[in-house]
Design a protein around this motif. Sequence first.
Motif, PDB file in Angstrom:
ATOM      1  N   ALA A  50       0.810  -1.217   0.000  1.00 45.16           N
ATOM      2  CA  ALA A  50       0.000   0.000   0.000  1.00 45.16           C
ATOM      3  C   ALA A  50       0.844   1.268   0.000  1.00 45.16           C
ATOM      4  CB  ALA A  50      -0.931  -0.011   1.209  1.00 45.16           C
ATOM      5  N   SER A  53       3.189   1.016  -3.878  1.00 49.28           N
ATOM      6  CA  SER A  53       2.485   1.063  -5.161  1.00 49.28           C
ATOM      7  C   SER A  53       1.065   1.601  -5.047  1.00 49.28           C
ATOM      8  CB  SER A  53       2.438  -0.337  -5.775  1.00 49.28           C
ATOM      9  OG  SER A  53       1.622  -1.195  -4.992  1.00 49.28           O
ATOM     10  N   GLY A  54       0.538   1.665  -3.820  1.00 51.02           N
ATOM     11  CA  GLY A  54      -0.823   2.150  -3.635  1.00 51.02           C
ATOM     12  C   GLY A  54      -1.883   1.082  -3.785  1.00 51.02           C
ATOM     13  N   SER A  55      -1.500  -0.148  -4.088  1.00 47.73           N
ATOM     14  CA  SER A  55      -2.441  -1.257  -4.228  1.00 47.73           C
ATOM     15  C   SER A  55      -1.889  -2.495  -3.545  1.00 47.73           C
ATOM     16  CB  SER A  55      -2.701  -1.573  -5.704  1.00 47.73           C
ATOM     17  OG  SER A  55      -3.362  -0.509  -6.348  1.00 47.73           O
ATOM     18  N   ARG A  92      -6.710   1.427   4.366  1.00 50.87           N
ATOM     19  CA  ARG A  92      -7.300   2.750   4.140  1.00 50.87           C
ATOM     20  C   ARG A  92      -6.707   3.433   2.913  1.00 50.87           C
ATOM     21  NH1 ARG A  92      -6.921   4.767   9.465  1.00 50.87           N
ATOM     22  NH2 ARG A  92      -4.884   5.667   9.043  1.00 50.87           N
ATOM     23  N   GLU A  93      -5.432   3.198   2.647  1.00 51.01           N
ATOM     24  CA  GLU A  93      -4.747   3.885   1.558  1.00 51.01           C
ATOM     25  C   GLU A  93      -4.641   3.060   0.280  1.00 51.01           C
ATOM     26  OE1 GLU A  93      -1.049   5.675   2.808  1.00 51.01           O
ATOM     27  OE2 GLU A  93      -1.842   6.055   4.826  1.00 51.01           O
ATOM     28  N   ALA A  94      -5.091   1.819   0.300  1.00 48.66           N
ATOM     29  CA  ALA A  94      -4.989   0.964  -0.889  1.00 48.66           C
ATOM     30  C   ALA A  94      -6.128   1.269  -1.869  1.00 48.66           C
ATOM     31  CB  ALA A  94      -5.030  -0.506  -0.485  1.00 48.66           C
ATOM     32  N   ARG A  95      -5.786   1.450  -3.137  1.00 48.11           N
ATOM     33  CA  ARG A  95      -6.801   1.748  -4.149  1.00 48.11           C
ATOM     34  C   ARG A  95      -7.781   0.603  -4.330  1.00 48.11           C
ATOM     35  NH1 ARG A  95      -2.169   3.813  -6.834  1.00 48.11           N
ATOM     36  NH2 ARG A  95      -2.003   1.853  -7.999  1.00 48.11           N
ATOM     37  N   ASN A  96      -7.321  -0.620  -4.115  1.00 46.81           N
ATOM     38  CA  ASN A  96      -8.191  -1.786  -4.300  1.00 46.81           C
ATOM     39  C   ASN A  96      -8.749  -2.309  -2.979  1.00 46.81           C
ATOM     40  OD1 ASN A  96      -5.657  -2.612  -3.483  1.00 46.81           O
ATOM     41  ND2 ASN A  96      -5.646  -4.472  -4.734  1.00 46.81           N
ATOM     42  N   ASP A  98     -11.669  -1.829  -1.551  1.00 46.45           N
ATOM     43  CA  ASP A  98     -13.044  -2.330  -1.621  1.00 46.45           C
ATOM     44  C   ASP A  98     -13.094  -3.762  -2.158  1.00 46.45           C
ATOM     45  OD1 ASP A  98     -14.003   0.032  -0.615  1.00 46.45           O
ATOM     46  OD2 ASP A  98     -14.565   0.874  -2.554  1.00 46.45           O
TER      47      ASP A  98
END
Length: 329
Positions: A50, A53-55, A92-96, A98
């Motif tokens: 997270a 890479s954000g995911s 909370r910060e991961a784009r995926n 949901d």
Amino acid sequence: MPSASVGSELVAVLDMGASAIRLVVAESSVAHGTRLIEEASRGILLGRDAFSSGSLRARTIDAALAALDGFRQIIDRYDVRRVRAVATSAVREARNADVFLDRIHRRTGFNFRIINEAEESRLVFVAVRHALVAHPVLASPSALVVEVGGGSTSLTVLRRGEPIRSGVYALGAVRLRQQLELRRHPHELQIALLKRYITNVLQEIRLEMPLDTITDVVAIGGDVRFAAGQIETADEDDEPRAIGRDDFLAFCGEVERLDEDGLIERFRLPPVEAETLTPALLVYRSLLAETSALRITISDATLRAGVLLDLVQPGEAADDAHFDAQVLA
């Protein structure tokens, strides 16, 4: 099959953080309060994905699902009917996020709720207040509660046990490793980069927190509890542990000199814990050094303890309307 005794209820709390997923099963009753039955933890570095890479990668998601499958078995074995599951910074910060939480719900039935920083601070404070209810540190005119997690550092300034300031800062142990790309550098440079980054964030913290007026420091978190277990004191059986300032700073210096392999060999640590120990202790050390505290009090209070109290004793949290307002401010 284990079950609750007459007049009591079994409950469970799941806490999904940046470096681990943790479970606590407890028995709650009006007559006897809350008694821990079982605790479990699996080191899953969700923050490694997270915060870089954000995911969350497929491999990390699979590891998390496997861990939760095991926790599901424990919960079912106790026939727990009430489960509260929370996720913090990494999810909370991961784009995926949901998609990840939907997969968890479909596979395990767990319905994780992502809590924001203000709610996280409130729950931690509830746990600390409960753990230190009779401790003199809550009578201190100026105390600082510090928790260095995988994604962030939470700070709360207490005046005679009442929170007057609270803040969350990007000084998590896993976050630091990922954002500074420490794996690419030799150990000496890693330490230099960590110290420089921590110093920069401390400049921001000084503007918002009266660190120079702090006379007592309360630290919570797995890394600082590990440190306390390694430092010999005259009152080792006391709970919470009080570690002298110089002893704590000296141990942090010892840890700083060891790379990850050295930490694993010296302390027999799992690799996941070896990754977070040095960044976390450098943050604790830097904050302690900013204060005039002569000791650091190590408490076993945790976020999941706060969630558990919120679950079984909702009135415990309802008294904190003033704290909610302070966090929002």
